[in-house]
Enzyme design. Structure first.
Site, PDB file in Angstrom:
ATOM      1  N   SER A 242       0.848  -1.295   0.185  1.00 51.43           N
ATOM      2  CA  SER A 242       0.061  -0.031  -0.131  1.00 51.43           C
ATOM      3  C   SER A 242       0.752   1.270  -0.147  1.00 51.43           C
ATOM      4  O   SER A 242       0.188   2.335   0.154  1.00 51.43           O
ATOM      5  CB  SER A 242      -0.900   0.021   1.194  1.00 51.43           C
ATOM      6  OG  SER A 242      -0.301   0.162   2.305  1.00 51.43           O
ATOM      7  N   LYS A 287      -5.233   4.470   9.012  1.00 48.73           N
ATOM      8  CA  LYS A 287      -4.153   5.376   8.133  1.00 48.73           C
ATOM      9  C   LYS A 287      -4.093   6.807   8.365  1.00 48.73           C
ATOM     10  O   LYS A 287      -3.276   7.562   8.404  1.00 48.73           O
ATOM     11  CB  LYS A 287      -3.932   4.695   6.788  1.00 48.73           C
ATOM     12  CG  LYS A 287      -3.437   3.432   6.451  1.00 48.73           C
ATOM     13  CD  LYS A 287      -3.305   2.874   5.506  1.00 48.73           C
ATOM     14  CE  LYS A 287      -2.819   1.568   5.318  1.00 48.73           C
ATOM     15  NZ  LYS A 287      -2.660   0.745   3.964  1.00 48.73           N
TER      16      LYS A 287
END
Length: 348
Positions: A242, A287
């Site tokens: 990611s 996140k």
């Protein structure tokens, strides 16, 4: 003490004991929380996250931070019910079924190994995407990963052989090699031209029929990039794909004059392929919290994560939609100069 009072006391003690016992029992859930951030144009353990050798680089400022998700639990260290309950009431974390992270047929070690491989592949794709963005040429080579026992290629093709051509056709990618082999009838031979230990040689390999009638030699291959200079990425104990977008942006920033952040602290996430297309990721809510905690004011968000991100974005964090690496570069230019379009995330 009356018998009634004693009975109530004993019942209360039993309920408490059962509650404590139940709360300490392991449950098949995993707690996801904001993980550490790493500035891709900064350092980790006094070493640059991105090192480029053999090409001119330029000063950078601000931050282009990748964000991560930390997890607690798993097959080898299950959390207890009390930990899960605390997670359910904490808006900054998520509690998900264990199989969401660890498939039933995967051990913790296998998952970690897969994450390491995904991180390595992500770094290669990120470098390729950055060079494509900057119009810097590179080549792709096909290498042998392994051969299957008792199959024709076993003992003839070797691990790390670079396949140059098949029957004289240049091996531009894995598909070309596979299609050339499949064009043969089972039992015919295929001529592989390979580079091995710095030398080029021809290797003739017979073919065989697969279970579905296809022509096979029994070789696993992988496409690898050959870049015109060295790009080394050091992120320590971080896995998964990611961080691709942020790696690409860090490489672009280092290879171009000027500072694309404008001194701002930018964070973001998203997988990336060599064409520069940004893909979705998991754990977007955690996140974003990690990004805010790191001091970021802008968060680059994959388009497919935008609807979810809008619902959970922390105060003071601006979401910028990133469909491609090129779009992200243009958005950062617009943020820095105050001119141009800055695509925003919208609720689905």
């Amino acid at each position: 003490m009356s018998r009634r009072a004693l009975t109530l006391l004993l019942a209360g003690f039993l309920v408490l004991a059962l509650g404590v016992t139940g709360a300490s029992r392991p449950v098949p859930y995993v707690v996801l929380s904001p993980g550490p951030t790493e500035n891709t144009i900064g350092e980790v353990d006094k070493k640059p996250v991105i090192s480029i050798n053999g090409r001119q680089t330029y000063p950078t400022s601000g931050a282009l931070s990748l964000v991560t998700v930390a997890y607690q639990g798993g097959p080898a260290a299950q959390i207890d019910l009390l930990t899960a309950l605390r997670g359910w009431v904490d808006p900054t974390v998520a509690v998900v079924p264990q199989e969401t992270i660890f498939a039933p047929d995967r051990t913790v070690k296998q998952v970690e190994q897969e994450n390491t491989v995904e991180m390595s592949n992500s770094q290669d794709s990120a470098t390729a995407a950055a060079l494509n963005e900057l119009k810097i040429a590179y080549t792709t080579v096909v290498t042998v990963v392994s051969t299957e026992p008792k199959m024709p290629a076993n003992g003839k093709l070797m691990k790390d052989d670079e396949i140059v051509a098949v029957d004289g056709t240049p091996a531009k990618n894995v598909d070309v090699v596979g299609d050339t082999v499949k064009a043969h009838k089972p039992g015919e031979s295929v001529r592989f031209t390979v580079k091995r230990a710095g030398k080029e040689l021809d290797v003739t390999v017979p073919t065989t029929k697969g279970t579905e009638g296809q022509t096979l030699v029994g070789v696993s291959m992988q496409g690898r990039f050959k870049f015109p200079f060295d790009v080394d990425i050091n992120v320590g104990d971080v896995g998964g794909p990611s961080a691709g977008l942020m790696f690409s942006l860090g490489i672009v920033d280092k290879l171009t004059p000027g500072e694309i952040t404008g001194g701002k602290r930018i964070a973001g996430t998203g997988t990336i392929n060599p064409a520069g297309e940004v893909g979705p990721i998991g754990g977007i809510a955690q996140k974003m919290v990690g990004a805010q905690d790191s001091g970021a004011t802008v968060f680059l968000t994959p388009a497919d994560n935008c609807a979810e991100a809008v619902k959970a974005v922390p105060d003071g964090l601006r979401l910028v939609r990133a469909d491609t690496l090129h779009d992200a570069v243009l958005a950062l230019d617009a943020l820095r100069t105050g001119k141009g379009n800055i695509p925003a995330c919208e609720a689905g």
